[in-house]
Design a protein around this motif. Structure first.
Motif, short mmCIF file in Angstrom:
data_model
loop_
_atom_site.label_atom_id
_atom_site.label_comp_id
_atom_site.label_asym_id
_atom_site.label_seq_id
_atom_site.Cartn_x
_atom_site.Cartn_y
_atom_site.Cartn_z
N ILE A 8 0.86 -1.18 0.00
CA ILE A 8 0.00 0.00 0.00
C ILE A 8 0.89 1.23 0.00
CG2 ILE A 8 -1.71 1.31 1.29
CD1 ILE A 8 -2.71 -1.37 2.39
N LEU A 9 0.66 2.06 -0.99
CA LEU A 9 1.43 3.29 -1.10
C LEU A 9 0.62 4.43 -0.52
CD1 LEU A 9 2.73 2.87 -4.74
CD2 LEU A 9 3.93 2.34 -2.63
N ALA A 10 1.17 5.12 0.44
CA ALA A 10 0.47 6.24 1.06
C ALA A 10 1.25 7.52 0.76
CB ALA A 10 0.36 6.02 2.56
N GLY A 11 0.58 8.61 0.93
CA GLY A 11 1.23 9.89 0.69
C GLY A 11 0.69 10.54 -0.57
N SER A 12 1.21 11.68 -0.86
CA SER A 12 0.71 12.41 -2.02
C SER A 12 1.40 11.93 -3.29
CB SER A 12 0.94 13.91 -1.84
OG SER A 12 2.32 14.16 -1.79
N VAL A 13 0.66 11.93 -4.36
CA VAL A 13 1.18 11.57 -5.66
C VAL A 13 1.79 12.83 -6.28
CG1 VAL A 13 0.56 10.74 -7.95
CG2 VAL A 13 -0.56 9.80 -5.94
N ARG A 14 2.89 12.66 -6.95
CA ARG A 14 3.54 13.81 -7.57
C ARG A 14 2.65 14.38 -8.66
NH1 ARG A 14 8.69 13.77 -11.53
NH2 ARG A 14 7.17 12.76 -12.85
N ARG A 15 2.34 15.64 -8.56
CA ARG A 15 1.53 16.31 -9.57
C ARG A 15 2.36 17.46 -10.12
NH1 ARG A 15 -4.67 17.35 -9.06
NH2 ARG A 15 -4.84 16.35 -11.05
N ARG A 16 2.68 17.36 -11.39
CA ARG A 16 3.52 18.38 -12.00
C ARG A 16 2.66 19.50 -12.56
NH1 ARG A 16 7.11 14.49 -15.65
NH2 ARG A 16 5.68 15.37 -17.12
N LYS A 17 3.22 20.69 -12.58
CA LYS A 17 2.54 21.84 -13.17
C LYS A 17 3.32 22.24 -14.40
CE LYS A 17 0.63 23.48 -8.94
NZ LYS A 17 -0.54 24.25 -8.70
N PHE A 18 2.60 22.39 -15.50
CA PHE A 18 3.22 22.77 -16.76
C PHE A 18 2.85 24.21 -17.09
CE2 PHE A 18 2.88 18.20 -16.94
CZ PHE A 18 4.10 17.83 -17.48
N THR A 19 3.85 24.97 -17.46
CA THR A 19 3.59 26.34 -17.89
C THR A 19 2.99 26.31 -19.29
OG1 THR A 19 5.76 26.62 -18.94
CG2 THR A 19 5.60 27.15 -16.57
N ARG A 20 2.45 27.42 -19.70
CA ARG A 20 1.88 27.51 -21.05
C ARG A 20 2.96 27.26 -22.11
NH1 ARG A 20 -2.98 28.84 -22.78
NH2 ARG A 20 -3.19 29.68 -24.88
N VAL A 21 4.17 27.72 -21.84
CA VAL A 21 5.27 27.51 -22.78
C VAL A 21 5.60 26.01 -22.89
CG1 VAL A 21 7.72 27.98 -23.17
CG2 VAL A 21 6.22 29.80 -22.37
N ASP A 22 5.59 25.30 -21.75
CA ASP A 22 5.82 23.86 -21.77
C ASP A 22 4.76 23.15 -22.60
OD1 ASP A 22 8.00 24.15 -20.05
OD2 ASP A 22 6.80 23.75 -18.25
N LYS A 23 3.50 23.53 -22.37
CA LYS A 23 2.39 22.92 -23.11
C LYS A 23 2.53 23.18 -24.60
CE LYS A 23 -0.86 23.47 -19.30
NZ LYS A 23 -2.12 24.12 -18.89
N GLU A 24 2.88 24.41 -24.96
CA GLU A 24 3.06 24.76 -26.38
C GLU A 24 4.13 23.89 -27.02
OE1 GLU A 24 4.05 28.87 -26.71
OE2 GLU A 24 2.15 29.53 -25.87
N ALA A 25 5.24 23.72 -26.30
CA ALA A 25 6.34 22.92 -26.84
C ALA A 25 5.93 21.47 -27.04
CB ALA A 25 7.55 23.02 -25.91
N ILE A 26 5.23 20.92 -26.08
CA ILE A 26 4.80 19.52 -26.18
C ILE A 26 3.79 19.35 -27.31
CG2 ILE A 26 3.54 17.70 -24.98
CD1 ILE A 26 4.93 18.73 -22.37
N VAL A 27 2.81 20.25 -27.40
CA VAL A 27 1.82 20.17 -28.47
C VAL A 27 2.47 20.35 -29.83
CG1 VAL A 27 -0.19 21.33 -29.49
CG2 VAL A 27 -0.15 20.82 -27.05
N SER A 28 3.40 21.27 -29.96
CA SER A 28 4.04 21.49 -31.26
C SER A 28 4.86 20.28 -31.70
CB SER A 28 4.90 22.75 -31.26
OG SER A 28 5.95 22.64 -30.35
N GLU A 29 5.38 19.49 -30.74
CA GLU A 29 6.08 18.25 -31.10
C GLU A 29 5.14 17.26 -31.79
OE1 GLU A 29 8.44 16.19 -28.13
OE2 GLU A 29 8.79 18.08 -27.10
N THR A 30 3.86 17.31 -31.45
CA THR A 30 2.90 16.38 -32.04
C THR A 30 2.48 16.79 -33.44
OG1 THR A 30 0.90 17.49 -31.20
CG2 THR A 30 1.97 15.88 -29.75
N LEU A 31 2.84 17.98 -33.87
CA LEU A 31 2.37 18.49 -35.15
C LEU A 31 3.29 18.21 -36.33
CD1 LEU A 31 1.06 21.95 -33.94
CD2 LEU A 31 -0.23 19.84 -34.29
#
Length: 93
Positions: A8-31
């Protein structure tokens, strides 16, 4: 698997926050058409559904399985970032 083997794993799960620039870069890789959304998501260690959500938020439209551009032009009311639109326009040339 028995109850003794269950961990049983307890504790908080790592939740990353992505900036708009990060999101743009990732989406543009898919294009670029050379890699799939799943490949890009795997490389960035995120779920592919998140990448698809960002693509919808940025207005990327699909046409027979291939990205064909954005819904509403270079910004305006949609809030679509100009930098990402520029990378899309460069891919279509």
């Amino acid at each position: 698997m028995s109850i003794r083997d269950l961990e049983i794993l307890a504790g908080s799960v790592r939740r990353r926050k992505f900036t708009r620039v990060d999101k743009e870069a990732i989406v543009s890789e898919t294009l670029n058409g050379d890699t799939s959304v799943s490949d890009v998501a795997r490389r960035h260690e995120i779920d592919r559904s998140l990448v698809y959500r960002w693509r919808r938020e940025f207005g990327v439209v699909e046409n027979a399985g291939a990205p064909s551009g954005i819904c509403s032009g270079q910004g305006g009311d949609s809030g679509f970032p100009g930098r990402l639109y520029g990378s899309i326009a460069a891919l279509s040339n």
